[in-house]
Design a protein around this motif. Structure first.
Motif, PDB file in Angstrom:
ATOM      1  N   HIS A   1       0.850  -1.189   0.000  1.00 36.65           N
ATOM      2  CA  HIS A   1       0.000   0.000   0.000  1.00 36.65           C
ATOM      3  C   HIS A   1       0.885   1.238   0.000  1.00 36.65           C
ATOM      4  O   HIS A   1       1.863   1.306   0.736  1.00 36.65           O
ATOM      5  N   ASP A   2       0.575   2.206  -0.868  1.00 37.73           N
ATOM      6  CA  ASP A   2       1.259   3.495  -0.851  1.00 37.73           C
ATOM      7  C   ASP A   2       2.770   3.283  -1.036  1.00 37.73           C
ATOM      8  O   ASP A   2       3.183   2.718  -2.039  1.00 37.73           O
ATOM      9  N   ARG A   3       3.610   3.699  -0.093  1.00 37.31           N
ATOM     10  CA  ARG A   3       5.054   3.513  -0.249  1.00 37.31           C
ATOM     11  C   ARG A   3       5.400   2.034  -0.399  1.00 37.31           C
ATOM     12  O   ARG A   3       6.263   1.659  -1.192  1.00 37.31           O
ATOM     13  N   GLY A   4       4.702   1.200   0.366  1.00 36.90           N
ATOM     14  CA  GLY A   4       4.932  -0.237   0.252  1.00 36.90           C
ATOM     15  C   GLY A   4       4.589  -0.773  -1.118  1.00 36.90           C
ATOM     16  O   GLY A   4       5.193  -1.744  -1.593  1.00 36.90           O
ATOM     17  N   ALA A   5       3.617  -0.139  -1.787  1.00 33.14           N
ATOM     18  CA  ALA A   5       3.260  -0.569  -3.137  1.00 33.14           C
ATOM     19  C   ALA A   5       4.364  -0.234  -4.129  1.00 33.14           C
ATOM     20  O   ALA A   5       4.585  -0.969  -5.098  1.00 33.14           O
ATOM     21  N   LEU A   6       5.071   0.869  -3.901  1.00 32.01           N
ATOM     22  CA  LEU A   6       6.203   1.199  -4.767  1.00 32.01           C
ATOM     23  C   LEU A   6       7.343   0.200  -4.580  1.00 32.01           C
ATOM     24  O   LEU A   6       8.013  -0.170  -5.542  1.00 32.01           O
ATOM     25  N   VAL A   7       7.546  -0.235  -3.332  1.00 29.28           N
ATOM     26  CA  VAL A   7       8.543  -1.281  -3.075  1.00 29.28           C
ATOM     27  C   VAL A   7       8.116  -2.584  -3.736  1.00 29.28           C
ATOM     28  O   VAL A   7       8.925  -3.285  -4.359  1.00 29.28           O
ATOM     29  N   ALA A   8       6.831  -2.904  -3.616  1.00 27.38           N
ATOM     30  CA  ALA A   8       6.306  -4.136  -4.216  1.00 27.38           C
ATOM     31  C   ALA A   8       6.434  -4.101  -5.739  1.00 27.38           C
ATOM     32  O   ALA A   8       6.805  -5.095  -6.374  1.00 27.38           O
ATOM     33  N   PHE A   9       6.120  -2.969  -6.340  1.00 25.94           N
ATOM     34  CA  PHE A   9       6.248  -2.789  -7.787  1.00 25.94           C
ATOM     35  C   PHE A   9       7.685  -3.051  -8.236  1.00 25.94           C
ATOM     36  O   PHE A   9       7.931  -3.786  -9.196  1.00 25.94           O
ATOM     37  N   ARG A  10       8.637  -2.475  -7.508  1.00 25.18           N
ATOM     38  CA  ARG A  10      10.042  -2.665  -7.869  1.00 25.18           C
ATOM     39  C   ARG A  10      10.462  -4.111  -7.662  1.00 25.18           C
ATOM     40  O   ARG A  10      11.211  -4.673  -8.469  1.00 25.18           O
TER      41      ARG A  10
END
Length: 292
Positions: free
Chosen positions: A106-115
């Motif tokens: 979610h949110d910042r965590g979603a950017l980590v997950a995307f990467r």
């Protein structure tokens, strides 16, 4: 006493030199890692995690720089790059005995997950991203007076010094602002959880700013390189978002479709903190993803 996810065990896993992550682990079955957003900790998943632990091994870490995880100094642009933070999560899962796992952020965590999905396609089996755009698309979407909605992104993109002093001087007001204005249901984050979030943020101003600063620098460069090479997410992907497109002038599903070949994109009616505002819907959507 710091709140915990009921029924979950807590441990610390070393993922890099001098960096250990605080992580809650519960349930049994196929592994699912849940990554929190801003300005929260792993506790944002407390309702969803309990639900999914009935038939999955659910892993909820505090990201590097957040919560009770270590907060290394920003000695270079890569310390808080999403590539580094994604590598943390892969190493965390391996440290817990899982070579492959599903991942939701979610949110910042979603950017980590995307990467993580782009960098580790043989490791991430399924991917869910909640209420975020990929970094490169986010910056492209923000322009003119509409960009005022993302003022914090521009503040924390500034060189080290000023943003840390400004935010640190009124941390509760700054972080509490987002907890107030981003939630449709103010009762979704009760006072005792809100205080945990605020206390965690007070102790992490430099690392939170460094995380955001990376998204205005090295993370953009990584996304540009992937786009130029035509890299895409190869696993099943689910994206749930509020309908920000009408306000900011973009088509979210199309932007995500450029990155994900197997995409299920949905718009939700709750606020930004959807795992706390509508945990039944989020748990249901994650279960549906894991069957694809």
């Amino acid at each position: 006493m710091t709140p915990a996810i009921p029924g979950f065990d807590y441990r610390r896993v070393t993922v890099d030199e001098g960096v250990g992550l605080n992580v809650a682990v519960g349930g049994s079955g196929a592994p699912l890692v849940l990554l929190h957003g801003f300005p929260q900790t792993h506790l944002m998943w407390r309702h969803v995690a309990e639900d999914l632990a009935a038939d999955h091994t659910v892993i909820c870490p505090d990201l590097r720089g957040y919560g009770d995880s270590d907060k290394p100094a920003e000695s270079g642009p890569d310390v808080y790059s999403k590539r580094t933070m994604a590598r943390d999560i892969v190493r965390l899962a391996r440290g817990l005995g899982h070579e492959r796992f599903a991942l939701a952020g979610h949110d910042r965590g979603a950017l980590v997950a995307f990467r993580a999905g782009l960098d580790h396609p043989d490791t991430v089996t399924h991917l869910a991203c909640l209420d975020v755009l990929p970094t490169l698309d986010m910056w492209d979407a923000l322009h003119g007076v509409r960009a005022a909605i993302g003022f914090h992104l521009y503040l924390m993109a500034q060189p080290p010094g000023l943003p840390e002093r400004m935010i640190g001087g009124s941390a509760d007001a700054f972080f509490g602002y987002f907890l107030d204005v981003w939630a449709n249901d103010p009762e979704a984050v009760p006072p005792h959880i809100r205080e945990v979030y605020l206390e965690a943020c007070r102790d992490a101003v430099p690392s939170i700013v460094a995380d955001y600063r990376a998204s205005a620098g090295i993370d953009v460069e990584h996304d540009k390189a992937d786009r130029a090479e035509g890299r895409r997410l190869t696993m099943p992907v689910s994206v749930l978002q509020q309908d920000w497109g009408a306000a900011l002038g973009y088509e979210a599903a199309a932007l995500w479709g450029a990155w994900a070949a197997d995409l299920d994109h949905s718009t939700v009616s709750c606020g930004h903190f959807m795992a706390e505002e509508d945990p039944e819907r989020i748990a249901k959507e994650l279960r549906a993803l894991l069957t694809r």
